[in-house]
Design a protein around this motif. Sequence first.
Motif, PDB file in Angstrom:
ATOM      1  N   GLU A  42      34.520  13.633 122.781  1.00 44.48           N
ATOM      2  CA  GLU A  42      34.554  15.079 122.561  1.00 44.48           C
ATOM      3  C   GLU A  42      34.667  15.306 121.057  1.00 44.48           C
ATOM      4  O   GLU A  42      35.687  14.971 120.444  1.00 44.48           O
ATOM      5  N   PRO A  43      33.624  15.824 120.436  1.00 39.64           N
ATOM      6  CA  PRO A  43      33.632  15.977 118.976  1.00 39.64           C
ATOM      7  C   PRO A  43      34.729  16.928 118.516  1.00 39.64           C
ATOM      8  O   PRO A  43      35.104  17.875 119.221  1.00 39.64           O
ATOM      9  N   THR A  44      35.252  16.655 117.328  1.00 39.24           N
ATOM     10  CA  THR A  44      36.306  17.488 116.755  1.00 39.24           C
ATOM     11  C   THR A  44      35.917  17.908 115.352  1.00 39.24           C
ATOM     12  O   THR A  44      35.159  17.215 114.667  1.00 39.24           O
ATOM     13  N   ALA A  45      36.436  19.032 114.925  1.00 37.32           N
ATOM     14  CA  ALA A  45      36.201  19.520 113.569  1.00 37.32           C
ATOM     15  C   ALA A  45      37.418  19.197 112.714  1.00 37.32           C
ATOM     16  O   ALA A  45      38.560  19.349 113.139  1.00 37.32           O
ATOM     17  N   ALA A  46      37.160  18.726 111.504  1.00 36.18           N
ATOM     18  CA  ALA A  46      38.258  18.350 110.617  1.00 36.18           C
ATOM     19  C   ALA A  46      39.043  19.579 110.174  1.00 36.18           C
ATOM     20  O   ALA A  46      38.483  20.652 109.940  1.00 36.18           O
ATOM     21  N   GLU A  47      40.361  19.406 110.067  1.00 36.51           N
ATOM     22  CA  GLU A  47      41.224  20.466 109.569  1.00 36.51           C
ATOM     23  C   GLU A  47      42.197  19.889 108.558  1.00 36.51           C
ATOM     24  O   GLU A  47      42.771  18.821 108.769  1.00 36.51           O
ATOM     25  N   LEU A  48      42.392  20.587 107.470  1.00 33.85           N
ATOM     26  CA  LEU A  48      43.389  20.182 106.481  1.00 33.85           C
ATOM     27  C   LEU A  48      44.778  20.594 106.948  1.00 33.85           C
ATOM     28  O   LEU A  48      44.944  21.661 107.546  1.00 33.85           O
TER      29      LEU A  48
END
Length: 228
Positions: A210-216
Amino acid sequence: MEFDDAVLTRRSVHEYSDEPVDDDTIEAVFEQVRYSPSSFNLQPWEFLVLTEDGNRERLQEVAYGQEHVTDAPVAIAVLANTDPSTHGEAVAEDQLRKGYLPTEEAKENLLETFEGMAERDEETNRTWATNSTALAAMTLMHAARAQGLSTCPIGGFDPDALHDAFDIDEQYEPVMLVTMGHAAPNAEDTNSPRKFRRTVDDIVHREEFEPTAAELDDEPVTESYATQ
């Protein structure tokens, strides 16, 4: 240097000191590089190591004038041999002698596999060779760091110009360039905070994808973090 230190302190460095890298150190780096893994253990990599000023200047032209190509005392062209059968005889004979292959017939069957691979289309073999050679290129950068050196991988260059400038046969696919040397004391890449890296939770998918989006995160940069 411990492996953890080599990994965590490796940076892509553009500014190098005038300190040379002696031949023994270069030899030590590549003594580790040669143990890199490769498909079928066929080891398709070759490395053109340039330490002479004139040759690094020629390479700089190939690399669109990037200054660190000549600022570093060592520049390396990483090449991938797109013919899988080139080292096949040595690889198969080694496996027979060491018991990985049970019979001479098994060795001949393996050689036939290598020959079949060599007959695949050009793009397939280019991808095959590049994949294995990229593993060796990463070993090169970690091995260099373990010797106290800094490196920078370079993807911005003209592969056709590289072939022409150094009379490299078309069978060898240029994968990347790597500069290598001692980082300058004021090198920005070694003294600045480490650039963002995605977390383990971001990049590891257990059992299903399940792809994820990077978060700072919101943590401020600290001195200890900046020097990692």
